[in-house]
Design a protein around this motif. Structure first.
Motif, PDB file in Angstrom:
ATOM      1  N   LEU A 256       0.330  -1.675   0.024  1.00 28.06           N
ATOM      2  CA  LEU A 256      -0.066  -0.016  -0.082  1.00 28.06           C
ATOM      3  C   LEU A 256       0.788   1.317  -0.228  1.00 28.06           C
ATOM      4  N   SER A 257       2.257   1.189   1.141  1.00 29.20           N
ATOM      5  CA  SER A 257       2.690   2.670   0.963  1.00 29.20           C
ATOM      6  C   SER A 257       3.507   2.806  -0.490  1.00 29.20           C
ATOM      7  N   SER A 258       4.096   1.850  -1.041  1.00 25.10           N
ATOM      8  CA  SER A 258       4.451   1.525  -2.521  1.00 25.10           C
ATOM      9  C   SER A 258       3.260   2.132  -3.929  1.00 25.10           C
ATOM     10  N   ALA A 259       2.135   1.399  -3.863  1.00 22.46           N
ATOM     11  CA  ALA A 259       0.942   2.147  -3.989  1.00 22.46           C
ATOM     12  C   ALA A 259       0.830   3.528  -4.223  1.00 22.46           C
ATOM     13  N   CYS A 260       0.622   3.766  -2.744  1.00 18.03           N
ATOM     14  CA  CYS A 260       0.745   5.476  -2.700  1.00 18.03           C
ATOM     15  C   CYS A 260       1.499   6.272  -3.121  1.00 18.03           C
ATOM     16  N   GLU A 261       2.276   5.892  -2.890  1.00 20.93           N
ATOM     17  CA  GLU A 261       3.531   6.598  -3.371  1.00 20.93           C
ATOM     18  C   GLU A 261       3.817   7.273  -4.956  1.00 20.93           C
ATOM     19  N   VAL A 262       3.225   5.654  -5.810  1.00 19.72           N
ATOM     20  CA  VAL A 262       3.094   5.395  -7.071  1.00 19.72           C
ATOM     21  C   VAL A 262       1.896   6.953  -7.533  1.00 19.72           C
ATOM     22  N   ILE A 263       1.204   6.212  -6.864  1.00 21.50           N
ATOM     23  CA  ILE A 263      -0.236   7.934  -7.404  1.00 21.50           C
ATOM     24  C   ILE A 263       0.205   9.093  -7.137  1.00 21.50           C
ATOM     25  N   GLU A 264       0.415   9.436  -5.712  1.00 18.18           N
ATOM     26  CA  GLU A 264       0.517  10.394  -5.405  1.00 18.18           C
ATOM     27  C   GLU A 264       2.148  11.378  -6.202  1.00 18.18           C
ATOM     28  N   ARG A 265       2.838  10.357  -6.536  1.00 16.15           N
ATOM     29  CA  ARG A 265       3.660  11.264  -7.451  1.00 16.15           C
ATOM     30  C   ARG A 265       2.897  11.468  -8.925  1.00 16.15           C
ATOM     31  N   ASN A 266       2.097  10.307  -9.051  1.00 15.08           N
ATOM     32  CA  ASN A 266       2.230  10.703 -10.711  1.00 15.08           C
ATOM     33  C   ASN A 266       0.941  12.076 -10.933  1.00 15.08           C
ATOM     34  N   LEU A 267       0.318  11.939  -9.823  1.00 13.61           N
ATOM     35  CA  LEU A 267      -0.774  12.959  -9.653  1.00 13.61           C
ATOM     36  C   LEU A 267      -0.664  13.704  -9.087  1.00 13.61           C
ATOM     37  N   ALA A 268       0.181  14.300  -8.063  1.00 10.81           N
ATOM     38  CA  ALA A 268       0.746  15.570  -7.549  1.00 10.81           C
ATOM     39  C   ALA A 268      -0.035  16.588  -8.746  1.00 10.81           C
ATOM     40  N   GLY A 269      -0.401  17.538  -7.610  1.00  8.77           N
ATOM     41  CA  GLY A 269      -1.149  18.935  -8.060  1.00  8.77           C
ATOM     42  C   GLY A 269      -2.912  18.586  -8.113  1.00  8.77           C
ATOM     43  N   THR A 270      -3.426  17.453  -8.125  1.00 12.38           N
ATOM     44  CA  THR A 270      -4.427  17.084  -8.745  1.00 12.38           C
ATOM     45  C   THR A 270      -5.460  16.227  -7.692  1.00 12.38           C
ATOM     46  N   LEU A 271      -4.179  15.494  -6.798  1.00 12.92           N
ATOM     47  CA  LEU A 271      -5.162  14.260  -6.417  1.00 12.92           C
ATOM     48  C   LEU A 271      -5.388  14.779  -4.871  1.00 12.92           C
TER      49      LEU A 271
END
Length: 264
Positions: free
Chosen positions: A13-28
């Protein structure tokens, strides 16, 4: 219901959230964990279900980058000791607040798309009636990993939309080719829909199956019992070889669901 993620999937989960937050920075806006990890416990082949909410549509390049990065932190069920399969649904909040039916899904990631992603195919935004069920589930039972709790972020899904979504989902299974190769999941999905349309609640697959078994005529019970036990990992799934029995169960369950839907 759990109020924190299971320890056994914390690293993934930590890895998945890191991927999501990195790719969606500014819109998440938020990431919510729901499904078996929160409600009823992870089974042998359970996916990790995530709802990701963003504040606007994504460029195709961003979608592609996110999808490819998610492949690195997900695996087909039963093929990895480190990773379970991720199922990530991404929505734009303004597409569901204020509510409208059917809502738009921005895109979805899942292991069944791995081959398509490898060839560069990215699904575009589409109306998805299943979001009415998903958002009802997330509001009832979810863990907020990032952002705002679901009960504050989303309005309740109106009952008529919830019922219509259950009806629309049921309507997609009409002939053997519609469930061939996916018999267990379809049988259990129909049991959950029957439970939900009758009670207004959402339950884990095995719990819904037990509820339906108490109400199911004897001639249809074997199929659901096998599906439930295979889901729990206690028997081998042989439903692919029970063609007529599965078809009979699907036909009966659909008729019961449609009868209840007609009463609303």
């Amino acid at each position: 219901m759990r109020t924190s993620p299971p320890v056994e999937i914390a690293r993934q989960l930590s890895s998945a959230c890191e991927v999501i937050e990195r790719n969606l920075a500014g819109t998440l806006q938020a990431i919510h964990l729901f499904g078996s990890a929160v409600d009823g416990g992870l089974k042998l082949y359970s996916d990790i279900d995530l709802l990701v909410t963003i504040n606007g549509p994504l460029a195709e390049s961003v979608q592609r980058s996110l999808m490819m990065d998610l492949l690195s932190v997900s695996a087909w069920p039963g093929t990895s000791e480190a990773y379970r399969a991720l199922e990530v649904t991404v929505i734009v909040r303004e597409e569901v607040v204020p509510w409208r039916y059917p809502p738009m899904r921005e895109f979805q990631f899942g292991e069944w798309l791995r081959e398509q992603l490898g060839t560069g195919i990215i699904q575009s935004a589409i109306p998805d009636h299943d979001l009415a069920i998903l958002l009802t589930t997330v509001r009832q039972r979810s863990v907020c990993l990032v952002g705002t709790p679901a009960s504050e972020l989303f309005d309740p899904v109106p009952k008529e939309s919830f019922v219509k979504a259950l009806s629309d989902t049921t309507a997609q299974w009409n002939e053997e080719s519609d469930w061939q190769g996916d018999e267990r999941n379809v049988v259990l999905a129909l049991a959950r829909i029957w439970f939900s349309i009758s009670t207004g609640e959402i339950a884990p697959k095995d719990v819904a199956a037990s509820w339906v078994l108490e109400r199911l005529p004897h001639e249809y019970r074997a199929v659901l019992m096998v599906a439930q036990a295979a889901y729990l990992g206690t028997v081998r799934d042989d439903l692919a070889g029970r063609t007529k029995q599965v078809a009979s169960f699907v036909c009966y369950a659909k008729a019961m669901i449609e009868r209840i839907c007609a009463s609303y």
